[in-house]
Design an enzyme around this catalytic site. Sequence first.
Site, PDB file in Angstrom:
ATOM      1  N   ASP A   1       0.835  -1.198   0.000  1.00 22.53           N
ATOM      2  CA  ASP A   1       0.000   0.000   0.000  1.00 22.53           C
ATOM      3  C   ASP A   1       0.872   1.250   0.000  1.00 22.53           C
ATOM      4  O   ASP A   1       2.087   1.185   0.241  1.00 22.53           O
ATOM      5  CB  ASP A   1      -1.053  -0.046   1.110  1.00 22.53           C
ATOM      6  CG  ASP A   1      -0.481   0.068   2.505  1.00 22.53           C
ATOM      7  OD1 ASP A   1       0.241   1.033   2.774  1.00 22.53           O
ATOM      8  OD2 ASP A   1      -0.787  -0.817   3.335  1.00 22.53           O
TER       9      ASP A   1
HETATM   10  N1  URA Z   1      -0.305  -5.404   4.708  1.00 21.34           N
HETATM   11  C1  URA Z   1      -0.656  -4.122   4.675  1.00 21.34           C
HETATM   12  O1  URA Z   1      -1.418  -3.668   5.514  1.00 21.34           O
HETATM   13  N2  URA Z   1      -0.136  -3.333   3.721  1.00 21.34           N
HETATM   14  C2  URA Z   1       0.713  -3.784   2.777  1.00 21.34           C
HETATM   15  O2  URA Z   1       1.163  -3.021   1.929  1.00 21.34           O
HETATM   16  C3  URA Z   1       1.061  -5.139   2.826  1.00 21.34           C
HETATM   17  C4  URA Z   1       0.545  -5.928   3.797  1.00 21.34           C
END
Ligand code: URA
Length: 248
Positions: free
Chosen positions: A108
Amino acid sequence: MSGVRLDKLVANLGYGSRKDVQAMVRAGRIRLGGAPVAAADRKLSPQEAASLTIDGDPIDPLPGVVLLMNKPVGLTCSTKEAGPLVYDLLPERWRRRDPPLSTVGRLDKDTSGLLLLTDDGALLHKIISPKTHLPKRYRATLARPLRGDEAEVFAAGTLMLDGETKPLLPAHLAVLGSTEVQLTIIEGRYHQVRRMFAALGNHVVVLHRDALGELTLPEDLPEGEFRSLSEAEVSAALSAGNFHTQVT
Ligand code: URA
């Protein structure tokens, strides 16, 4: 490969249209073994293709490339989200590659660390398939001190995330400090790590992925930079024998 046509290969790497590539050949800008290539439609072996130079520079990585990127915070993996993209870190020409480069799964916007990109669709699907159970290791800083039972809850394989109908598979938590943890998960659900801690009343403040399968983020790879992985590195790190179904 029985041989790939030079103009098709070079055009598909984003250097221009086939017509542009034919003009580049006529201008002597594409060389093999130091000598200008004579015909744009000549067939190349993989070795020949990899050793072409264009305007004196080595040709871009051929199709089948796997990149390991150290993703900074603030970039998104999806063109559907607002903001700068991880693809903006690649050379501009690479955005015109066919097949295109895609991220292998996503991190993310607020998560940093190890991200793979590839134009190899079969490899991509193998890695992100829910059946693959490729371990993904994260380092997280939490807003509040751990309450003490997190490792047990995550390992149980019973935790249900908000809005979901299937419990999470077991995950392994290593406690590094009262608000510092290392978490290894074998699934890739949406914002999984953040939601796992939210389910236990905590909040992830900093999230960084430092390993995927047997691959770890090289310490000498600065944020925002990437490097190509060799076929041997990819298969050693991601071969079926290295995929674990249990992390506890
Ligand atoms: N879990 C998350 O919350 N974000 C990521 O980018 C990957 C795993």
